[in-house]
Write a protein that holds these residues in place. Structure first.
Motif, PDB file in Angstrom:
ATOM      1  N   THR A   1       0.866  -1.265  -0.214  1.00 25.61           N
ATOM      2  CA  THR A   1      -0.092   0.036   0.139  1.00 25.61           C
ATOM      3  C   THR A   1       0.905   1.232   0.039  1.00 25.61           C
ATOM      4  OG1 THR A   1      -1.869  -1.179   1.174  1.00 25.61           O
ATOM      5  CG2 THR A   1      -1.991   1.332   1.282  1.00 25.61           C
ATOM      6  N   LEU A   2       1.958   1.113   0.823  1.00 20.91           N
ATOM      7  CA  LEU A   2       2.757   2.502   0.918  1.00 20.91           C
ATOM      8  C   LEU A   2       3.653   2.578  -0.365  1.00 20.91           C
ATOM      9  CD1 LEU A   2       4.296   1.956   4.351  1.00 20.91           C
ATOM     10  CD2 LEU A   2       3.023   3.777   3.565  1.00 20.91           C
TER      11      LEU A   2
ATOM     12  N   GLY B   1       7.206   8.016  -2.270  1.00 23.17           N
ATOM     13  CA  GLY B   1       8.322   7.838  -3.107  1.00 23.17           C
ATOM     14  C   GLY B   1       9.344   7.050  -2.486  1.00 23.17           C
ATOM     15  N   LEU B   2       9.160   6.303  -1.451  1.00 20.13           N
ATOM     16  CA  LEU B   2      10.258   5.636  -0.941  1.00 20.13           C
ATOM     17  C   LEU B   2      10.473   4.036  -1.558  1.00 20.13           C
ATOM     18  CD1 LEU B   2       9.256   6.395   2.742  1.00 20.13           C
ATOM     19  CD2 LEU B   2      11.226   7.588   1.329  1.00 20.13           C
ATOM     20  N   ASP B   3      10.408   4.011  -2.652  1.00 20.91           N
ATOM     21  CA  ASP B   3      10.567   2.736  -3.563  1.00 20.91           C
ATOM     22  C   ASP B   3      11.846   1.999  -3.093  1.00 20.91           C
ATOM     23  OD1 ASP B   3       8.069   3.260  -4.703  1.00 20.91           O
ATOM     24  OD2 ASP B   3       8.901   3.447  -6.627  1.00 20.91           O
TER      25      ASP B   3
END
Length: 89
Positions: free
Chosen positions: A33-34, A39-41
Motif C-alpha cells: 500500500t505504501l 516515493g520511498l520505493d
C-alpha cells in the motif's frame, strides 16, 4: 486457532510461529500500500523483500505451501477421506 488445537492440527507451541507468519504477511501488504502512495520505493523494497522472505520461511516450516506439505508428508491423495479442515482438494 482453538479449533485447530483441539483437532490436533497445531499445538499451542505453534501459535507464536503462526502469529509471526501473520505479522509478516500483514507487513508485506502494508508495504505494498505504501508503494502506491510514497516515493520511498528503494527503502520499501528492501523492507518488503525481508518480510516476504520471513513469511515464506514460516509458511514452509508450518506446511502452508504445496511443496512443504509434500515434504512433511501431508499432501494426501485424492482418495483421502480425512476430516482435516486444512486439507485442500
Amino acid at each position: 486457532m482453538p479449533r485447530l488445537i483441539a483437532g490436533r492440527i497445531i499445538t499451542k507451541s505453534d501459535l507464536t510461529g503462526l502469529e509471526n507468519y501473520c505479522v509478516a504477511v500483514g507487513r508485506v501488504r502494508e508495504i505494498e500500500t505504501l508503494f502506491k502512495t510514497s516515493g520511498l520505493d528503494k527503502v520499501l523494497f528492501g523492507m518488503q523483500n525481508r518480510a516476504m522472505q520471513t513469511a515464506r520461511q514460516l509458511a514452509a516450516e508450518y506446511g502452508l505451501s504445496p511443496v512443504s506439505r509434500t515434504r512433511l508428508g501431508g499432501a494426501g491423495t485424492d482418495d483421502d477421506d480425512s476430516d482435516n479442515p486444512l486439507m485442500v482438494r
